[in-house]
Design an enzyme around this catalytic site. Structure first.
Site, PDB file in Angstrom:
ATOM      1  N   ASP A 125       0.879  -1.164   0.000  1.00  9.82           N
ATOM      2  CA  ASP A 125       0.000   0.000   0.000  1.00  9.82           C
ATOM      3  C   ASP A 125       0.914   1.211   0.000  1.00  9.82           C
ATOM      4  O   ASP A 125       1.743   1.369   0.902  1.00  9.82           O
ATOM      5  CB  ASP A 125      -0.879   0.024   1.257  1.00  9.82           C
ATOM      6  CG  ASP A 125      -1.946  -1.073   1.241  1.00  9.82           C
ATOM      7  OD1 ASP A 125      -2.080  -1.763   0.223  1.00  9.82           O
ATOM      8  OD2 ASP A 125      -2.636  -1.231   2.259  1.00  9.82           O
TER       9      ASP A 125
ATOM     10  N   ASP B  55     -13.392  -3.863  -1.400  1.00 13.34           N
ATOM     11  CA  ASP B  55     -13.122  -3.489  -0.003  1.00 13.34           C
ATOM     12  C   ASP B  55     -14.403  -3.612   0.812  1.00 13.34           C
ATOM     13  O   ASP B  55     -15.025  -2.608   1.152  1.00 13.34           O
ATOM     14  CB  ASP B  55     -12.622  -2.030   0.069  1.00 13.34           C
ATOM     15  CG  ASP B  55     -11.354  -1.802  -0.734  1.00 13.34           C
ATOM     16  OD1 ASP B  55     -10.409  -2.585  -0.573  1.00 13.34           O
ATOM     17  OD2 ASP B  55     -11.315  -0.846  -1.524  1.00 13.34           O
TER      18      ASP B  55
HETATM   19  O1  1PR Z   1     -10.608   3.067  -5.224  1.00 15.10           O
HETATM   20  O2  1PR Z   1      -9.666   2.468  -7.426  1.00 15.10           O
HETATM   21  O3  1PR Z   1      -8.735   4.375  -6.137  1.00 15.10           O
HETATM   22  O4  1PR Z   1      -8.363   2.043  -5.417  1.00 15.10           O
HETATM   23  C1  1PR Z   1      -7.845   2.270  -4.151  1.00 15.10           C
HETATM   24  C2  1PR Z   1      -7.171   1.005  -3.727  1.00 15.10           C
HETATM   25  O5  1PR Z   1      -6.485   1.281  -2.507  1.00 15.10           O
HETATM   26  C3  1PR Z   1      -8.133  -0.120  -3.463  1.00 15.10           C
HETATM   27  O6  1PR Z   1      -7.616  -1.310  -4.015  1.00 15.10           O
HETATM   28  C4  1PR Z   1      -8.185  -0.232  -1.932  1.00 15.10           C
HETATM   29  O7  1PR Z   1      -8.250  -1.588  -1.535  1.00 15.10           O
HETATM   30  C5  1PR Z   1      -6.860   0.362  -1.516  1.00 15.10           C
HETATM   31  N1  1PR Z   1      -6.939   1.106  -0.250  1.00 15.10           N
HETATM   32  C6  1PR Z   1      -7.539   2.290  -0.084  1.00 15.10           C
HETATM   33  N2  1PR Z   1      -7.371   2.701   1.187  1.00 15.10           N
HETATM   34  C7  1PR Z   1      -6.662   1.775   1.826  1.00 15.10           C
HETATM   35  C8  1PR Z   1      -6.232   1.815   3.218  1.00 15.10           C
HETATM   36  O8  1PR Z   1      -5.651   0.871   3.742  1.00 15.10           O
HETATM   37  N3  1PR Z   1      -6.512   2.905   3.902  1.00 15.10           N
HETATM   38  N4  1PR Z   1      -5.669  -0.320   1.180  1.00 15.10           N
HETATM   39  C9  1PR Z   1      -6.375   0.761   0.915  1.00 15.10           C
HETATM   40  C10 1PR Z   1      -6.152  -1.509   1.044  1.00 15.10           C
HETATM   41  C11 1PR Z   1      -5.844  -3.552   1.730  1.00 15.10           C
HETATM   42  C12 1PR Z   1      -5.010  -4.603   1.262  1.00 15.10           C
HETATM   43  C13 1PR Z   1      -4.000  -4.989   2.285  1.00 15.10           C
HETATM   44  C14 1PR Z   1      -4.547  -6.295   2.756  1.00 15.10           C
HETATM   45  C15 1PR Z   1      -3.564  -7.162   3.440  1.00 15.10           C
HETATM   46  N5  1PR Z   1      -5.226  -2.328   1.554  1.00 15.10           N
HETATM   47  O9  1PR Z   1      -4.628  -4.662  -0.016  1.00 15.10           O
HETATM   48  O10 1PR Z   1      -2.789  -5.002   1.693  1.00 15.10           O
HETATM   49  O11 1PR Z   1      -5.672  -6.040   3.587  1.00 15.10           O
HETATM   50  O12 1PR Z   1      -3.130  -6.581   4.613  1.00 15.10           O
HETATM   51  P1  1PR Z   1      -2.633  -7.479   5.809  1.00 15.10           P
HETATM   52  O13 1PR Z   1      -1.956  -8.662   5.228  1.00 15.10           O
HETATM   53  O14 1PR Z   1      -1.658  -6.610   6.535  1.00 15.10           O
HETATM   54  O15 1PR Z   1      -3.841  -7.817   6.622  1.00 15.10           O
HETATM   55  P2  1PR Z   1      -9.404   3.050  -6.063  1.00 15.10           P
END
Ligand code: 1PR
Length: 531
Positions: free
Chosen positions: A228, A386
């Site tokens: 991320d 999500d």
């Molecule tokens: O909406 O097309 O602009 O895409 C935004 C992207 O950013 C989406 O794929 C969304 O999942 C991601 N995203 C947005 N905000 C966050 C955040 O964390 N605040 N991250 C975010 C999502 C989730 C996972 C993470 C897993 C594994 N991150 O990909 O890596 O949950 O984590 P873990 O193994 O530590 O539990 P758009």
């Protein structure tokens, strides 16, 4: 040493270029048909769909030059579509006539026999003797990503140098004299893939690896490292990681948690054995990604040294900038592909598109999923979901699919539905993960990245109920994400659901469990992995 590359500009050829350069060769680009005829060694990485590729080859006179070059038994390596185009025709949006050098018709994989299409991932080859460029592959996996394949027959058997079993036995590579073509992607198959390219470029070199090495037997479950990425408050791009999507430290300064530099970490995960690396630009929904050039830079640098597939997501949507310039989501995605991405991942925009599609039942062709999959193929379009768990005491009267939970909720609730969110979990939408997954599959998504906000960063294991629900609902591959805290969690998700891959972030960033240990654990548990 110079190698000639035929790139007709339809997609990501950057990784092939990077791999060739990595092996110490210079690249000369084909500009005219004569460049093909004069090549000493020609690589043709076909990208995009069959029909537009044939169109370009025919219109530019390159089709004729290619046939002449190959008929003269000049050194040739076709990759992916570069193999398929050698056949008589393809059913992809067709029939469409191909170069006709090899007897046979390229057709689509049959999803009805329970095999997920597209065929994405690391699979095993059955190698015939005499394959030469495959001499160092042994029993190790190589990376495939395709929905169409050529089939062996009496007429083409003299060409076949390897096959692969996926539902049916299809042609994984062909070889006659100096002419080679592979359905898999050597430039994305790590060390093994680089050995294939090296043996094509330097045919007389001595094999470095024992050809019997490895124990691949079928499509491997993938282990994906996810980064991320966002700018911190000083404007530097950092890898961050949230707890249930909150990436700010619990301190007075409330700064963005910083877990390292994106390019370095991606390079490390490649060396550690990650089967794929994903970058999510998590503030892409508010900061336009083409304004966010560092992210493109990150991709460019990463793809120079990382020879496994790269996915990038965040901010893929139509956009008008402050000067009134309009960018289509396709343009945004194209920029990512040109910078080294193999797949793009769409979050928020996919939710809006699915809502619209379910409301109108009409495919307009205008959604980002449709636009990008039409040009780059379904396999290049991932939808990142999500969802957040919404507990229910009874499953009735809900227009979204609810399930009975294996572990009851905080107030003893036995049921839940999974509500999709946009803007990094900030806004819940009136659509469930199940409904979204099915809708985006119909719109042309080739894979689903299934997160779960409740489990994200908790290290307590994947949400098996959710992953089972979604992987049973669609026939495209599903990547399980969120909650991995131990190697056992990976085994659990592969044993209890039909997920094709599992993704983790926190445990890898915090160096709690290395990727290698996860793979070894899976292997010991009888789950096929690439080692
Ligand atoms: O909406 O097309 O602009 O895409 C935004 C992207 O950013 C989406 O794929 C969304 O999942 C991601 N995203 C947005 N905000 C966050 C955040 O964390 N605040 N991250 C975010 C999502 C989730 C996972 C993470 C897993 C594994 N991150 O990909 O890596 O949950 O984590 P873990 O193994 O530590 O539990 P758009």
């Amino acid at each position: 040493e110079v190698v000639t590359l035929l790139d007709y500009g339809a997609g990501n050829v950057r990784s092939v270029r990077n791999a060739i350069r990595h092996l110490g060769f210079q690249i000369k680009d084909v500009q005219t048909p004569a460049d093909i005829l004069n090549a000493g060694r020609l690589i043709f990485p076909g990208v995009g769909a069959f029909a537009p590729a044939m169109d370009v080859l025919n219109k530019t006179g390159m089709a004729e030059a290619l046939c002449a070059y190959i008929e003269k038994d000049r050194p040739f390596l076709g990759i992916c579509l570069g193999l398929q185009l050698l056949f008589e025709s393809s059913t992809e949006n067709g029939p469409v006539t191909g170069l006709g050098l090899i007897p046979g018709v390229v057709g689509k994989f049959d999803a009805s026999n329970g095999f997920r299409v597209p065929h994405i991932g690391w699979d095993a080859l059955q190698i015939a003797e005499d394959s030469e460029i495959l001499d160092e592959v042994g029993n190790r996996h190589v990376y495939f990503v395709h929905s169409y394949r050529a089939m062996p027959s009496e007429e083409n058997k003299e060409w076949i140098s390897s096959t692969c079993d996926y539902g049916d036995t299809f042609i994984a590579s062909v070889r006659k004299g100096n002419v080679h073509a592979v359905q898999f992607h050597p430039e994305k198959s790590g060390d093994v893939g680089l050995s294939v390219l090296r043996r094509f470029l330097l045919p007389k070199s001595i094999p470095a690896k024992n050809p019997t090495e490895g124990r691949a037997s079928k499509l491997a479950k993938r282990v994906i490292a996810c980064l991320d990425v966002r700018a911190n408050d000083n404007g530097d791009l950092v890898v961050t990681k949230g707890d249930q999507y909150d990436v700010r430290e619990n301190t007075e300064e409330n700064e963005v948690r910083n877990l390292g530099k994106p390019v370095d970490l991606a390079g490390q995960y490649y060396l550690d054995g990650a089967d794929e690396v994903s970058f999510l630009n998590i503030t892409g929904f508010r900061d336009f990604p083409l304004g966010d050039l560092p992210m493109l830079q990150v991709l460019r640098y990463t793809s120079e040294n990382v020879f496994v597939p790269l996915t990038v997501g965040g901010g893929i949507r139509d956009f008008t900038d402050s000067n009134g310039r309009y960018y289509s989501s396709l343009e945004v995605a194209s920029e990512y592909f040109r910078s080294g991405a193999d797949k793009i991942s769409i979050g928020s925009d996919a939710v809006y598109a699915a809502e619209e599609y379910l409301r109108t039942k009409v495919k307009t062709g205008k959604s980002s999923i449709e636009q990008i999959s039409r040009v780059y193929g379904n396999q290049a379009v991932v939808v990142s979901i999500d969802p957040r768990r919404v507990y229910l005491s009874s499953p009735n009267d809900l227009e979204f699919k609810a399930i009975k939970l294996s572990n009851p909720g905080p107030n003893g609730e036995e049921y839940a539905w999974y509500q999709c969110t946009v803007s990094g979990g900030r806004e819940g939408r009136p659509i469930g993960a199940n409904e979204l997954a099915k809708a985006v599959e119909e719109l042309g998504a080739g894979e689903i990245l299934l997160n779960c906000i409740d489990c994200d960063g908790q290290g307590k294991g994947f949400d098996i109920d959710l992953i089972k629900l979604i992987s049973d609902a669609v026939s495209i591959p599903v990547i399980a994400s969120s909650g991995a805290g131990a190697a056992e969690h990976f085994s659990e998700v592969f044993k209890k659901t039909s997920a094709s891959a599992a993704l983790a972030a926190g445990i890898f960033h915090r160096k709690e469990v290395p990727i290698g240990s996860v793979k070894e654990h899976l292997w010991k548990d009888g789950i096929e992995v690439r080692i």
